[in-house]
Scaffold this motif. Structure first.
Motif, PDB file in Angstrom:
ATOM      1  N   LEU A  56       0.613  -0.277  11.473  1.00  0.00           N
ATOM      2  CA  LEU A  56      -0.694   0.377  11.506  1.00  0.00           C
ATOM      3  C   LEU A  56      -1.634  -0.477  12.333  1.00  0.00           C
ATOM      4  O   LEU A  56      -1.822  -1.653  12.035  1.00  0.00           O
ATOM      5  CB  LEU A  56      -1.275   0.517  10.096  1.00  0.00           C
ATOM      6  CG  LEU A  56      -0.642   1.546   9.170  1.00  0.00           C
ATOM      7  CD1 LEU A  56      -1.246   1.444   7.776  1.00  0.00           C
ATOM      8  CD2 LEU A  56      -0.836   2.941   9.719  1.00  0.00           C
ATOM      9  N   ALA A  61       2.953  -3.204   8.072  1.00  0.00           N
ATOM     10  CA  ALA A  61       2.513  -2.629   6.807  1.00  0.00           C
ATOM     11  C   ALA A  61       3.715  -2.022   6.102  1.00  0.00           C
ATOM     12  O   ALA A  61       4.827  -2.041   6.645  1.00  0.00           O
ATOM     13  CB  ALA A  61       1.436  -1.566   7.058  1.00  0.00           C
ATOM     14  N   GLU A  62       3.505  -1.513   4.922  1.00  0.00           N
ATOM     15  CA  GLU A  62       4.557  -0.831   4.177  1.00  0.00           C
ATOM     16  C   GLU A  62       4.030   0.504   3.686  1.00  0.00           C
ATOM     17  O   GLU A  62       2.899   0.605   3.227  1.00  0.00           O
ATOM     18  CB  GLU A  62       5.017  -1.652   2.968  1.00  0.00           C
ATOM     19  CG  GLU A  62       5.744  -2.905   3.332  1.00  0.00           C
ATOM     20  CD  GLU A  62       6.167  -3.702   2.099  1.00  0.00           C
ATOM     21  OE1 GLU A  62       5.504  -3.575   1.046  1.00  0.00           O
ATOM     22  OE2 GLU A  62       7.156  -4.433   2.194  1.00  0.00           O
ATOM     23  N   LYS A  63       4.873   1.518   3.781  1.00  0.00           N
ATOM     24  CA  LYS A  63       4.571   2.836   3.228  1.00  0.00           C
ATOM     25  C   LYS A  63       5.448   3.013   2.002  1.00  0.00           C
ATOM     26  O   LYS A  63       6.667   2.983   2.092  1.00  0.00           O
ATOM     27  CB  LYS A  63       4.862   3.927   4.256  1.00  0.00           C
ATOM     28  CG  LYS A  63       4.621   5.314   3.746  1.00  0.00           C
ATOM     29  CD  LYS A  63       4.965   6.345   4.817  1.00  0.00           C
ATOM     30  CE  LYS A  63       4.786   7.750   4.278  1.00  0.00           C
ATOM     31  NZ  LYS A  63       5.222   8.743   5.285  1.00  0.00           N
ATOM     32  N   THR A  65       6.573   5.468  -1.009  1.00  0.00           N
ATOM     33  CA  THR A  65       6.600   6.878  -1.405  1.00  0.00           C
ATOM     34  C   THR A  65       7.300   6.974  -2.749  1.00  0.00           C
ATOM     35  O   THR A  65       8.493   6.665  -2.846  1.00  0.00           O
ATOM     36  CB  THR A  65       7.338   7.721  -0.349  1.00  0.00           C
ATOM     37  OG1 THR A  65       6.756   7.491   0.936  1.00  0.00           O
ATOM     38  CG2 THR A  65       7.255   9.201  -0.693  1.00  0.00           C
ATOM     39  N   GLN A  73      -0.953  13.765   0.032  1.00  0.00           N
ATOM     40  CA  GLN A  73      -1.997  12.864  -0.440  1.00  0.00           C
ATOM     41  C   GLN A  73      -1.587  11.429  -0.129  1.00  0.00           C
ATOM     42  O   GLN A  73      -0.404  11.084  -0.203  1.00  0.00           O
ATOM     43  CB  GLN A  73      -2.214  13.010  -1.941  1.00  0.00           C
ATOM     44  CG  GLN A  73      -2.724  14.370  -2.340  1.00  0.00           C
ATOM     45  CD  GLN A  73      -2.896  14.487  -3.838  1.00  0.00           C
ATOM     46  OE1 GLN A  73      -2.202  13.840  -4.610  1.00  0.00           O
ATOM     47  NE2 GLN A  73      -3.836  15.313  -4.245  1.00  0.00           N
ATOM     48  N   VAL A  74      -2.574  10.624   0.207  1.00  0.00           N
ATOM     49  CA  VAL A  74      -2.311   9.231   0.572  1.00  0.00           C
ATOM     50  C   VAL A  74      -3.302   8.327  -0.151  1.00  0.00           C
ATOM     51  O   VAL A  74      -4.482   8.640  -0.244  1.00  0.00           O
ATOM     52  CB  VAL A  74      -2.464   9.027   2.102  1.00  0.00           C
ATOM     53  CG1 VAL A  74      -2.346   7.561   2.474  1.00  0.00           C
ATOM     54  CG2 VAL A  74      -1.446   9.860   2.855  1.00  0.00           C
ATOM     55  N   LEU A  75      -2.804   7.229  -0.662  1.00  0.00           N
ATOM     56  CA  LEU A  75      -3.662   6.173  -1.191  1.00  0.00           C
ATOM     57  C   LEU A  75      -3.566   5.028  -0.187  1.00  0.00           C
ATOM     58  O   LEU A  75      -2.489   4.479   0.042  1.00  0.00           O
ATOM     59  CB  LEU A  75      -3.186   5.714  -2.568  1.00  0.00           C
ATOM     60  CG  LEU A  75      -3.897   4.499  -3.152  1.00  0.00           C
ATOM     61  CD1 LEU A  75      -5.377   4.788  -3.368  1.00  0.00           C
ATOM     62  CD2 LEU A  75      -3.245   4.063  -4.435  1.00  0.00           C
ATOM     63  N   TYR A  76      -4.673   4.695   0.436  1.00  0.00           N
ATOM     64  CA  TYR A  76      -4.705   3.648   1.456  1.00  0.00           C
ATOM     65  C   TYR A  76      -5.252   2.392   0.808  1.00  0.00           C
ATOM     66  O   TYR A  76      -6.409   2.336   0.392  1.00  0.00           O
ATOM     67  CB  TYR A  76      -5.597   4.118   2.612  1.00  0.00           C
ATOM     68  CG  TYR A  76      -5.649   3.205   3.799  1.00  0.00           C
ATOM     69  CD1 TYR A  76      -4.508   2.911   4.523  1.00  0.00           C
ATOM     70  CD2 TYR A  76      -6.855   2.658   4.213  1.00  0.00           C
ATOM     71  CE1 TYR A  76      -4.562   2.085   5.631  1.00  0.00           C
ATOM     72  CE2 TYR A  76      -6.915   1.836   5.316  1.00  0.00           C
ATOM     73  CZ  TYR A  76      -5.770   1.556   6.017  1.00  0.00           C
ATOM     74  OH  TYR A  76      -5.824   0.746   7.118  1.00  0.00           O
ATOM     75  N   TYR A  77      -4.419   1.349   0.685  1.00  0.00           N
ATOM     76  CA  TYR A  77      -4.807   0.122  -0.002  1.00  0.00           C
ATOM     77  C   TYR A  77      -4.812  -1.030   0.988  1.00  0.00           C
ATOM     78  O   TYR A  77      -3.833  -1.268   1.685  1.00  0.00           O
ATOM     79  CB  TYR A  77      -3.815  -0.162  -1.133  1.00  0.00           C
ATOM     80  CG  TYR A  77      -4.044  -1.498  -1.800  1.00  0.00           C
ATOM     81  CD1 TYR A  77      -5.084  -1.687  -2.697  1.00  0.00           C
ATOM     82  CD2 TYR A  77      -3.219  -2.583  -1.520  1.00  0.00           C
ATOM     83  CE1 TYR A  77      -5.296  -2.903  -3.309  1.00  0.00           C
ATOM     84  CE2 TYR A  77      -3.422  -3.809  -2.120  1.00  0.00           C
ATOM     85  CZ  TYR A  77      -4.462  -3.959  -3.013  1.00  0.00           C
ATOM     86  OH  TYR A  77      -4.672  -5.164  -3.598  1.00  0.00           O
ATOM     87  N   LEU A  78      -5.907  -1.740   1.043  1.00  0.00           N
ATOM     88  CA  LEU A  78      -6.024  -2.940   1.879  1.00  0.00           C
ATOM     89  C   LEU A  78      -6.201  -4.138   0.968  1.00  0.00           C
ATOM     90  O   LEU A  78      -7.128  -4.183   0.163  1.00  0.00           O
ATOM     91  CB  LEU A  78      -7.238  -2.848   2.805  1.00  0.00           C
ATOM     92  CG  LEU A  78      -7.210  -1.761   3.865  1.00  0.00           C
ATOM     93  CD1 LEU A  78      -8.542  -1.703   4.590  1.00  0.00           C
ATOM     94  CD2 LEU A  78      -6.080  -2.004   4.844  1.00  0.00           C
TER      95      LEU A  78
END
Length: 87
Positions: A56, A61-63, A65, A73-78
């Protein structure tokens, strides 16, 4: 009256002294893989979760699922990062 500490909280001090402090005193190139191994011991990903390495904005990064996900739907965590060396 003070609240009593949980077992986890009581064990953290000795574990920190025995395991984490020596790691944090290591050079950064040695410290990172050791911290990754420690994190793997204390984190839990539910069984059936698919972990996919992605990029990204040019950064690794890691996706993740979860099993049974239908998408949409996506939860975007930083992670905010951390300072692990004294200033």
């Amino acid at each position: 009256m003070t609240a009593s500490l949980s077992l986890r909280a009581r064990l953290f001090g000795p574990v920190n002294q025995l395991l984490l402090q020596p790691v944090l005193a290591s050079p950064a190139a040695v410290m990172r893989p050791k911290l990754e191994r420690i994190a793997g011991l204390i984190t839990h990903v539910p069984r059936g979760t698919r972990i996919e390495p992605i990029t990204l904005a040019g950064r690794p990064a890691e996706k993740l699922t979860p099993k049974g996900s239908t998408g949409g739907q996506v939860l975007y965590y930083l992670h905010g990062g951390a300072y692990v060396r004294p200033i």
